[in-house]
Design a protein around this motif. Structure first.
Motif, PDB file in Angstrom:
ATOM      1  N   TYR A 180      53.646  25.515  51.897  1.00  0.00           N
ATOM      2  CA  TYR A 180      54.970  25.873  51.550  1.00  0.00           C
ATOM      3  C   TYR A 180      55.633  24.815  50.556  1.00  0.00           C
ATOM      4  O   TYR A 180      55.999  24.963  49.582  1.00  0.00           O
ATOM      5  CB  TYR A 180      55.850  26.337  52.784  1.00  0.00           C
ATOM      6  N   ALA A 194      54.016  24.023  47.303  1.00  0.00           N
ATOM      7  CA  ALA A 194      54.531  25.215  46.218  1.00  0.00           C
ATOM      8  C   ALA A 194      55.965  24.972  45.832  1.00  0.00           C
ATOM      9  O   ALA A 194      56.297  25.143  44.625  1.00  0.00           O
ATOM     10  CB  ALA A 194      54.120  26.614  46.692  1.00  0.00           C
ATOM     11  N   TRP A 195      56.561  24.790  46.712  1.00  0.00           N
ATOM     12  CA  TRP A 195      58.019  24.309  46.621  1.00  0.00           C
ATOM     13  C   TRP A 195      58.153  23.172  45.634  1.00  0.00           C
ATOM     14  O   TRP A 195      59.172  23.334  44.749  1.00  0.00           O
ATOM     15  CB  TRP A 195      58.966  24.080  47.693  1.00  0.00           C
ATOM     16  N   VAL A 221      47.416  24.785  47.121  1.00  0.00           N
ATOM     17  CA  VAL A 221      48.428  25.220  48.027  1.00  0.00           C
ATOM     18  C   VAL A 221      47.521  26.236  49.160  1.00  0.00           C
ATOM     19  O   VAL A 221      46.835  27.363  48.751  1.00  0.00           O
ATOM     20  CB  VAL A 221      49.147  26.170  47.317  1.00  0.00           C
ATOM     21  N   GLY A 232      49.629  29.302  52.775  1.00  0.00           N
ATOM     22  CA  GLY A 232      51.029  28.914  52.666  1.00  0.00           C
ATOM     23  C   GLY A 232      51.848  29.865  53.188  1.00  0.00           C
ATOM     24  O   GLY A 232      51.665  31.294  53.163  1.00  0.00           O
ATOM     25  N   LEU A 238      54.783  31.502  51.735  1.00  0.00           N
ATOM     26  CA  LEU A 238      54.987  31.417  50.355  1.00  0.00           C
ATOM     27  C   LEU A 238      56.361  32.267  50.021  1.00  0.00           C
ATOM     28  O   LEU A 238      56.821  32.162  48.944  1.00  0.00           O
ATOM     29  CB  LEU A 238      53.780  31.534  49.502  1.00  0.00           C
ATOM     30  N   PRO A 273      59.249  29.838  47.852  1.00  0.00           N
ATOM     31  CA  PRO A 273      58.367  29.384  46.556  1.00  0.00           C
ATOM     32  C   PRO A 273      58.334  30.490  45.599  1.00  0.00           C
ATOM     33  O   PRO A 273      58.249  30.359  44.501  1.00  0.00           O
ATOM     34  CB  PRO A 273      57.292  29.036  47.291  1.00  0.00           C
ATOM     35  N   GLN A 277      50.127  36.600  51.190  1.00  0.00           N
ATOM     36  CA  GLN A 277      51.187  35.276  50.497  1.00  0.00           C
ATOM     37  C   GLN A 277      50.320  34.707  49.417  1.00  0.00           C
ATOM     38  O   GLN A 277      50.673  34.414  48.426  1.00  0.00           O
ATOM     39  CB  GLN A 277      51.345  34.472  51.954  1.00  0.00           C
ATOM     40  N   TYR A 311      50.796  34.864  45.261  1.00  0.00           N
ATOM     41  CA  TYR A 311      51.456  33.580  44.723  1.00  0.00           C
ATOM     42  C   TYR A 311      50.324  33.515  43.462  1.00  0.00           C
ATOM     43  O   TYR A 311      50.889  33.226  42.420  1.00  0.00           O
ATOM     44  CB  TYR A 311      51.318  32.582  45.492  1.00  0.00           C
TER      45      TYR A 311
END
Length: 690
Positions: free
Chosen positions: A547, A550-551, A564, A567, A569, A601, A627, A631
């Motif tokens: 998380y 990605a953030w 990542v 995650g 997400l 994210p 997730q 992403y």
């Protein structure tokens, strides 16, 4: 250390100490590439004779040793290759182990009665027609499941309501008895005909080869941590048997009285009037029988406010009354391993997360408290008997060893990581603290590779978020450092081990102070160490670490590449797809659409420019594979260079307990990714395709 050195990682269980205090037994497990499984045996460790440790058993995977109170018998769990762990017993001095159970899904835990004649154990118990309980009915042919509860799955377990952990009571057979043998040929057919009333011979005629076990519980929920009362007349355990249990995280202590024939009655709650809404993790009655110790987390008025709630130790009179809290949850976290070990008539041993270490503490029912083991190590288990207190631990140079607490100091008795150090090489971490943007201290470590540099830097972020990096040997950091990368690891706000306020600082503020802290730690290290290459940065993390990775790359574009992994997400889809989604996201981000979007994210994926490898496992129920899929797809649609590495048959624990083959492959794929964007002499860029 390289990926091929994984089989040298010997992990050590909590110890069992013989009642005379002269020896201990531990289980030592390691990944094995040939078996593609975790193998290991029990080791006997003499405590005062100066003799070296010796292998006590020779099973495929022997774990969870525990001596009978009279010291005559050692019980443990044994799993054959591809099989489930079953309860076995063996003479304390060694010999041929004898099986006690044949639970369809294996035994999860057990405990001795005070008279050494009985054992209570927990085992997941399948509904009829499921999990192979009916011949010819495969998983794909089972009946449909009608789901009406939030809590119906668990990562690493799958569906839970149709195979809850039930408690069973079994008499311990005499070790000297002649072993029973299964009938064959004419005897088999005759016995089958008599038992089944037909001539087909289909009846189960192996019954009676093992001691009969009596089921004590039946509710469609897990019954955990079963232990006998000091007088042997009752069994205590923890469970969520209260009305409305599906809508909260609360659990409590229950007691089953044992009758004269060892039969059990209905579970009765043991509820201190002042306890409030709590998750109870463990319960033990003191040796003198006067007190009940229990470990619990407060959950607030909602029964769901679990965020960074430290686990505290409580004590209540065994005869009933109010509970007294023996530890301060604002500053101590005793939830490391969910165990309470007893020492003396009225004392308990607990592990405490403390600023990147794990300490051993002793608490007495009267309220006094003493720190027994502290310093730069992570204690993983402890037990006391006779005059001996034995500790298992990891530190910067061992993945697990056994020591005796002698005169307030640890005297190390084993060296299970000797081959790891000699064959793989270990780099000890350097402890560091740097100020965050608001001056808050951020604590962590640097693992530096050999050589002058400049070294590419990997900022590695832990999961949780309420967890902690320690200074103990960490295979991830060792593999990356051996490949030429400087590895930075820190415990930002949101982590465990630094007090409850530290952990709760990011509640409904994920991606704020935590991102500020990890970037400040990175900047501090880059300023302090000239050999770190600030122009060659990578960022990586798993679960919550995925998380925050990605953030961060949606805000900060200085990283050459990112990984990542598994995650958290998208809080929106996570709510319905994760085993913990019904409460986790709402408690961490808040439940409103605006709150979730502000900390998501996925909501900021269009700001990402960093090439990203997304890693996930197909059977991950904690951070489900959707997730990672969503992403990865979003990055591809936005034109960001991305790849998706997905592991079949693995769950959320891939990097810690996945199959050895997959763990090695994961390391190799990660290093290959870094070689493309952050090549080193040890991990050079791949040759151009012809």
């Amino acid at each position: 250390m390289k990926s091929e050195h994984l089989p040298l990682l010997n992990s050590v269980s909590a110890p069992a100490v013989h009642p005379d205090g002269a020896s201990a037994v531990v289980s030592v497990l390691r990944p094995d590439f040939d078996a593609d499984a975790y193998v290991g045996q029990l080791w006997a460790v003499p405590l005062g004779s100066g003799q070296p440790p010796r292998r006590l058993t020779r099973g495929f995977r022997d774990t969870a040793p525990d001596f009978s109170p009279d010291g005559r018998v050692l019980a443990f769990l044994r799993a054959a290759a591809g099989g489930k762990p079953q309860l076995h017993i063996v003479e304390a001095a060694g010999g041929e182990p004898q099986p006690v159970t044949d639970a369809p899904l294996g035994v999860s835990a057990f405990a001795w009665s005070p008279d050494s004649r009985r054992i209570v154990y927990g085992a997941r118990t399948p509904e009829d027609g499921r999990y192979g309980s009916t011949d010819g009915v495969s998983a794909g042919a089972e009946d449909a499941r009608l789901i009406t509860d939030y809590q119906y799955r668990m990562n690493g377990v799958g569906y839970t309501a149709d195979k809850p952990v039930q408690l069973f009571l079994v008499d311990v057979p005499e070790l000297g008895e002649e072993p029973k043998v299964a009938p064959r040929g004419r005897a088999l057919k005759a016995r089958a005909t008599a038992a089944a009333g037909d001539t087909a011979g289909n009846a189960d005629v192996t019954a009676g080869l093992l001691p009969a076990a009596q089921q004590l519980t039946a509710a469609a929920t897990d019954h955990d941590g079963a232990v006998f009362s000091t007088d042997g007349r009752a069994i205590y355990f923890t469970a969520a048997l209260h009305e409305g249990s599906d809508a909260d995280l609360a659990s409590g202590i229950y007691r089953i009285a044992l009758g004269g024939d060892a039969g059990g009655g209905e579970p009765q709650p043991v509820a201190p009037p002042n306890a409030g809404r709590q998750t109870v993790h463990a319960v033990r009655q003191s040796h003198d029988g006067q007190w009940l110790f229990f470990l619990a987390q407060d959950l607030g008025d909602s029964g769901q406010d679990f965020v960074a709630r430290n686990t505290a130790l409580y004590v209540v009179p065994a005869s009933g009354g109010d509970a007294t809290r023996l530890s301060d949850p604002e500053t101590m976290d005793l939830g490391c391993n969910g165990r309470i070990e007893l020492r003396g008539p009225d004392a308990a041993l607990l592990l405490n997360n403390a600023r990147g270490t794990v300490e051993l503490h002793e608490f007495r029912a009267a309220g006094t408290h003493e720190v027994l083991v502290h310093g730069e190590r992570a204690v993983s288990g402890a037990a006391a008997a006779g005059a001996s207190l034995v500790v298992c631990f990891a530190d910067a140079v061992t993945a697990g060893d056994v020591a005796l607490l002698d005169g307030g100091q640890l005297r190390v008795l084993t060296d299970f990581s000797a081959l790891l150090r000699s064959d793989a090489g270990i780099i000890e971490p350097l402890e560091l603290t740097f100020p965050s943007g608001d001056g808050y201290p951020v604590h962590g470590w640097l693992v530096r590779p050999a050589g002058q540099g400049p070294h590419p830097v990997l900022l590695n972020i832990h999961g949780g978020p309420f967890a902690q990096f320690t200074g103990a040997l960490f295979d991830e950091a060792q593999v990356y450092a051996a490949a030429g990368y400087a590895v930075l690891m820190c415990n930002p706000r949101g982590s465990a081990g630094y007090g409850q306020a530290h952990g709760r600082a990011i509640k409904e503020k994920m991606g704020t102070l935590d991102m500020q802290d990890v970037l400040a730690f990175l900047d501090g290290a880059l300023s302090k160490f000239e050999e770190l290459d600030g122009g060659a940065l990578g960022i990586m993390g798993g679960s919550y670490g995925g998380y925050l990775t990605a953030w961060t790359i949606s805000h900060d574009h200085r990283f050459k590449a990112a990984i990542v992994e598994r995650g958290f997400l998208d809080p929106v889809s996570f709510t319905g797809s994760s085993d913990i989604g019904w409460f986790f996201g709402g408690q961490y981000t808040g439940r409103s659409a605006e709150q979730m979007a502000a900390q998501s994210p996925m909501a900021r994926v269009d700001h990402v420019r960093t090439p990203s490898l997304v890693i996930h496992s197909e059977e991950d129920l904690r951070c489900p594979v959707e997730q990672g899929q969503r992403y990865f797809t979003a990055l591809k649609q936005l034109g960001v260079e991305a790849a998706f590495l997905v592991f079949p048959g693995e769950n959320h624990e891939l990097s810690r307990s996945g199959t050895p083959h997959h763990r090695k492959q994961r390391f190799d794929e990660i290093l290959q990714w870094w070689s493309r964007y952050l090549p080193t002499a040890e991990n050079p860029a791949p040759a151009p395709r012809q």
